[in-house]
Structure formats: structure tokens, C-alpha cells
Design a protein around this motif. Structure first.
Motif, PDB file in Angstrom:
ATOM      1  N   ALA A   1      -0.678   2.085  -2.676  1.00 42.06           N
ATOM      2  CA  ALA A   1      -1.851   1.742  -1.875  1.00 42.06           C
ATOM      3  C   ALA A   1      -2.987   1.272  -2.765  1.00 42.06           C
ATOM      4  O   ALA A   1      -3.686   0.310  -2.455  1.00 42.06           O
ATOM      5  CB  ALA A   1      -2.298   2.954  -1.041  1.00 42.06           C
TER       6      ALA A   1
ATOM      7  N   VAL B   1      -2.267  -2.299  -3.990  1.00 42.16           N
ATOM      8  CA  VAL B   1      -2.539  -3.294  -2.950  1.00 42.16           C
ATOM      9  C   VAL B   1      -4.034  -3.485  -2.789  1.00 42.16           C
ATOM     10  O   VAL B   1      -4.539  -4.600  -2.649  1.00 42.16           O
ATOM     11  CB  VAL B   1      -1.890  -2.868  -1.610  1.00 42.16           C
ATOM     12  CG1 VAL B   1      -2.316  -3.820  -0.500  1.00 42.16           C
ATOM     13  CG2 VAL B   1      -0.366  -2.857  -1.749  1.00 42.16           C
ATOM     14  N   GLY B   2      -4.797  -2.367  -2.816  1.00 42.83           N
ATOM     15  CA  GLY B   2      -6.250  -2.469  -2.707  1.00 42.83           C
ATOM     16  C   GLY B   2      -6.839  -3.253  -3.845  1.00 42.83           C
ATOM     17  O   GLY B   2      -7.761  -4.045  -3.670  1.00 42.83           O
TER      18      GLY B   2
ATOM     19  N   HIS C   1     -14.326   2.620  -3.107  1.00 39.36           N
ATOM     20  CA  HIS C   1     -12.961   3.085  -2.882  1.00 39.36           C
ATOM     21  C   HIS C   1     -12.640   4.236  -3.839  1.00 39.36           C
ATOM     22  O   HIS C   1     -12.758   4.094  -5.053  1.00 39.36           O
ATOM     23  CB  HIS C   1     -12.004   1.914  -3.104  1.00 39.36           C
ATOM     24  CG  HIS C   1     -10.565   2.257  -2.959  1.00 39.36           C
ATOM     25  ND1 HIS C   1      -9.561   1.538  -3.565  1.00 39.36           N
ATOM     26  CD2 HIS C   1      -9.933   3.255  -2.274  1.00 39.36           C
ATOM     27  CE1 HIS C   1      -8.389   2.071  -3.260  1.00 39.36           C
ATOM     28  NE2 HIS C   1      -8.587   3.112  -2.483  1.00 39.36           N
TER      29      HIS C   1
ATOM     30  N   SER D   1      -9.614   6.960  -4.951  1.00 37.15           N
ATOM     31  CA  SER D   1      -8.198   7.327  -4.832  1.00 37.15           C
ATOM     32  C   SER D   1      -7.780   8.328  -5.913  1.00 37.15           C
ATOM     33  O   SER D   1      -6.595   8.543  -6.121  1.00 37.15           O
ATOM     34  CB  SER D   1      -7.319   6.070  -4.917  1.00 37.15           C
ATOM     35  OG  SER D   1      -7.537   5.387  -6.140  1.00 37.15           O
TER      36      SER D   1
ATOM     37  N   ASN E   1      -8.425   7.389  -0.004  1.00 31.51           N
ATOM     38  CA  ASN E   1      -7.006   7.441   0.339  1.00 31.51           C
ATOM     39  C   ASN E   1      -6.247   8.012  -0.843  1.00 31.51           C
ATOM     40  O   ASN E   1      -6.820   8.289  -1.898  1.00 31.51           O
ATOM     41  CB  ASN E   1      -6.469   6.060   0.760  1.00 31.51           C
ATOM     42  CG  ASN E   1      -6.437   5.065  -0.387  1.00 31.51           C
ATOM     43  OD1 ASN E   1      -7.005   5.273  -1.448  1.00 31.51           O
ATOM     44  ND2 ASN E   1      -5.781   3.931  -0.163  1.00 31.51           N
TER      45      ASN E   1
ATOM     46  N   CYS F   1      -8.503   8.027   5.211  1.00 26.66           N
ATOM     47  CA  CYS F   1      -7.375   7.193   5.619  1.00 26.66           C
ATOM     48  C   CYS F   1      -6.376   8.007   6.447  1.00 26.66           C
ATOM     49  O   CYS F   1      -5.847   9.017   5.974  1.00 26.66           O
ATOM     50  CB  CYS F   1      -6.699   6.625   4.373  1.00 26.66           C
ATOM     51  SG  CYS F   1      -5.108   5.832   4.660  1.00 26.66           S
TER      52      CYS F   1
ATOM     53  N   SER G   1      -6.123   2.872   8.032  1.00 25.62           N
ATOM     54  CA  SER G   1      -5.575   2.634   6.701  1.00 25.62           C
ATOM     55  C   SER G   1      -6.696   2.318   5.733  1.00 25.62           C
ATOM     56  O   SER G   1      -7.543   1.457   6.013  1.00 25.62           O
ATOM     57  CB  SER G   1      -4.582   1.463   6.740  1.00 25.62           C
ATOM     58  OG  SER G   1      -4.311   0.969   5.445  1.00 25.62           O
TER      59      SER G   1
ATOM     60  N   VAL H   1      -6.374   0.854   2.755  1.00 24.85           N
ATOM     61  CA  VAL H   1      -6.165  -0.494   2.232  1.00 24.85           C
ATOM     62  C   VAL H   1      -6.596  -1.536   3.260  1.00 24.85           C
ATOM     63  O   VAL H   1      -7.259  -2.529   2.924  1.00 24.85           O
ATOM     64  CB  VAL H   1      -4.690  -0.699   1.839  1.00 24.85           C
ATOM     65  CG1 VAL H   1      -4.420  -2.148   1.469  1.00 24.85           C
ATOM     66  CG2 VAL H   1      -4.322   0.216   0.678  1.00 24.85           C
TER      67      VAL H   1
END
Length: 236
Positions: free
Chosen positions: A84, A87-88, A122, A124, A159, A192, A218, A220
């Protein structure tokens, strides 16, 4: 962006490498939210930075403490969170904000337009020191907007392991997040749903979130949506 307002290459690299002071970072965040060309430069530098990290991803790393809320089945969730995040990151490289704000100083923008600054941060990574640094940056950013009387919308999107920031009974920053939610009307903490579902399905853990946290489908997808809407994207 006018010549007198340009950041040096050294400054931009220090920003990407998280080597600036809190005051310098808050100034950069504020400028980033209203300057598409600066966004493009940051995205390109971050792409190079991430590609270098990927090139050395197989080198042995020092042992890292496992967060208390993750069980022995963390490996599967970590893989999903890593995908994830990748992709982000790709979305951040190729989807550039399209803010129409004129590249003037933040103070001048605040006095000449009602269009709010829009920033997505963001998260993570669940390491407590990293989470503290993120909250410090968000605090500094919101104080900067308040001090310059500029409207702002800021989302902290979590996320993967970053969800630990918003888990009741797990996060060490519950009181601070509650205070920030009360103090800054333009700030939202976002979780998320895909990560919440993975905690339940793969780890057997029911994710209980802090009060006031917004749940989206989601992380992302939210990053991609916000960038298409002209939000600045920051990897916290």
C-alpha cells in the motif's frame, strides 16, 4: 515561484531527508500547499530518495522492536502495508497537485484569497518516535496557518502499521490527538478501512479507534483522490 522565494537545492534535499528544524518544515509545508512547481520538485526528489532506498532494500537492517499490538502474524499485514505504501508513493510521483494559488508568500495569499491550503500527510509507520515527529510537524503547520490567518484543511491519513497512531488503548498520543482535534478545526485524523479489516481478518484484532477519527475506504485511494483535487501530498 519568484526567484526571491525559491528554496535552495540543499534545503529541498534536507526537507526530503527530514533534516530540517520544526520551524523550517512548517514554512516549507505552508509553501508546498500553494505552489505546484515546488510540489513537482519535491515529488522528483522524493522519487530519487525512495528509489535509492529500494535499491538497498535487501541489505540487513538492525532489529526493530515489534509494536505491542501486533501478533506473530504481523508478517502478512506488513507485506500488505508495504504494498500500500509503495502504491501511495507511486501516486505521489505521478499525480501532481493543481492548486491555482499564486506563488506568493503565504501571508500574502492569506490576505488575497479565500481558497484554503490543502495538505494530506500520509502515515504508515508505527514507531513511537516517528509518530511523535509527525504530530510535531502537524502542530507546527497548523500553528503557522493560524498565525498567518490562512484557512487550511489538513488530513492525517493512516494505513498499514500507521493505524497504530489512532488505536484507542494502543497509541501513546491519545491525549495529544484529542487536544489537536479540539484546537484546530481544519484538521482531521483519518483511518483506512482496508487496514482495519486486515487487522480483524489476519490478526484477529478488533481496531477500536480514538473518538473523532474519520474512516475512509482506502488510504491509497484517498491519497490519489486528494492529489487529483489539488491537495499537497506529504509522506509523514
Amino acid at each position: 515561484m519568484s526567484q526571491e522565494n525559491q528554496f535552495s537545492n540543499e534545503f529541498l534535499n534536507a526537507f526530503v531527508d527530514n533534516q530540517l528544524t520544526p520551524e523550517e518544515k512548517s514554512h516549507a509545508y505552508a509553501r508546498l500547499s500553494g505552489d505546484p512547481e515546488l510540489n513537482r520538485q519535491i515529488c522528483e526528489l522524493r522519487k530519487v530518495h525512495d528509489l535509492v532506498q529500494l535499491a538497498y532494500k535487501d541489505l540487513p537492517l538492525p532489529p526493530r522492536r515489534t509494536p505491542s499490538f501486533v501478533t506473530s502474524r504481523k508478517c502478512s499485514l506488513g507485506l500488505a502495508a508495504g504494498l500500500a505504501l509503495l502504491v501511495g508513493g507511486v501516486a505521489g510521483w505521478f499525480l501532481h497537485p493543481t492548486s491555482a494559488l499564486h506563488p506568493a508568500s503565504v501571508a500574502e495569499v492569506a490576505n488575497t484569497t479565500e481558497v484554503p491550503a490543502k495538505v494530506l500527510i500520509h502515515v504508515s509507520d508505527a514507531h513511537p518516535d516517528h509518530l511523535k515527529s509527525v504530530l510535531d510537524d502537524v502542530d507546527d503547520l497548523m500553528k503557522y496557518y493560524s498565525r498567518t490567518h490562512q484557512k487550511a484543511r489538513v488530513e492525517v491519513v493512516t494505513n498499514g502499521e500507521g493505524l497504530g497512531l489512532l488505536l484507542a488503548g494502543v497509541t501513546p498520543y491519545a491525549a495529544r490527538i484529542w487536544r489537536m482535534q479540539k484546537e484546530y478545526s481544519g484538521l482531521k485524523f483519518v483511518a483506512c478501512q482496508n487496514t482495519i479489516d486486515r487487522y480483524q481478518d489476519e490478526l484477529g484484532v478488533t481496531a477500536k479507534l480514538l473518538p473523532g477519527v474519520v474512516v475512509i475506504d482506502s488510504g491509497v485511494a484517498q491519497i490519489m483522490r486528494r492529489q487529483q483535487e489539488g491537495w499537497a501530498y506529504i509522506q509523514g
